[in-house]
Design a protein around this motif. Structure first.
Motif, PDB file in Angstrom:
ATOM      1  N   HIS A  51      11.368  -6.242  -6.628  1.00 31.43           N
ATOM      2  CA  HIS A  51      10.505  -5.141  -7.088  1.00 31.43           C
ATOM      3  C   HIS A  51      11.234  -4.309  -8.156  1.00 31.43           C
ATOM      4  O   HIS A  51      10.688  -4.049  -9.232  1.00 31.43           O
ATOM      5  CB  HIS A  51      10.140  -4.271  -5.878  1.00 31.43           C
TER       6      HIS A  51
ATOM      7  N   TYR B 170       0.906   7.528  -7.140  1.00 26.53           N
ATOM      8  CA  TYR B 170       2.065   6.632  -7.308  1.00 26.53           C
ATOM      9  C   TYR B 170       1.613   5.172  -7.332  1.00 26.53           C
ATOM     10  O   TYR B 170       2.018   4.398  -8.199  1.00 26.53           O
ATOM     11  CB  TYR B 170       3.055   6.901  -6.167  1.00 26.53           C
TER      12      TYR B 170
ATOM     13  N   GLU C  64       3.987   0.261 -11.077  1.00 34.56           N
ATOM     14  CA  GLU C  64       4.078   0.029  -9.630  1.00 34.56           C
ATOM     15  C   GLU C  64       3.089  -1.052  -9.199  1.00 34.56           C
ATOM     16  O   GLU C  64       3.402  -1.879  -8.353  1.00 34.56           O
ATOM     17  CB  GLU C  64       3.812   1.318  -8.848  1.00 34.56           C
TER      18      GLU C  64
ATOM     19  N   HIS D 186      10.893  -3.563 -12.464  1.00 36.25           N
ATOM     20  CA  HIS D 186      11.007  -2.289 -13.191  1.00 36.25           C
ATOM     21  C   HIS D 186      12.082  -2.364 -14.283  1.00 36.25           C
ATOM     22  O   HIS D 186      11.931  -1.756 -15.335  1.00 36.25           O
ATOM     23  CB  HIS D 186      11.335  -1.139 -12.232  1.00 36.25           C
TER      24      HIS D 186
END
Ligand SMILES: [Zn+2]
Length: 114
Positions: free
Chosen positions: A44, A82, A88, A48
């Motif tokens: 994850h 978020y 995300e 990013h």
């Protein structure tokens, strides 16, 4: 470029100002709390890293805040705002796929805007 992974409960705790931080990517570092240290979380955060690279880091943070505020203006909770951030959404949708970053096209997060 290989991200530098820092495993620290102290740093993640210090960064938990508004929400509890399990892991965070501050290019070129991935900082992870011991109870979040697993391949899915690392994958994850590596997603990013790619997003930050292609946006020269600074534009990632500007857009990250922009998309979060956009959610808040729509009346979303902090958590929903978020989860609405395209960065995300791309990461959550693909963090179980360990081959994702091998095939990811540049700016793939754009497909997660709404
Ligand atoms: Zn994330």
């Amino acid at each position: 470029m290989i991200p530098i992974i820092i495993r620290s409960d102290k740093i993640t705790k210090a960064l938990s100002l508004f929400i509890s931080v399990g892991a965070i990517t501050l290019f070129p570092f991935i900082i992870v709390r011991s109870d979040y240290d697993n391949p899915t979380t690392i994958n994850h955060e590596k997603i990013h890293i790619e997003q930050q690279k292609e946006l020269l880091v600074v534009f990632f943070y500007i857009l990250y805040v922009y998309y979060w505020l956009k959610g808040k203006i729509k009346g979303m909770t902090n958590q929903d705002a978020y989860m609405s951030i395209p960065f995300e959404r791309e990461a959550y949708n693909n963090h179980y796929n360990m081959e994702y970053l091998d095939k990811r096209k540049r700016f793939a997060w754009k497909d997660f805007r709404f």
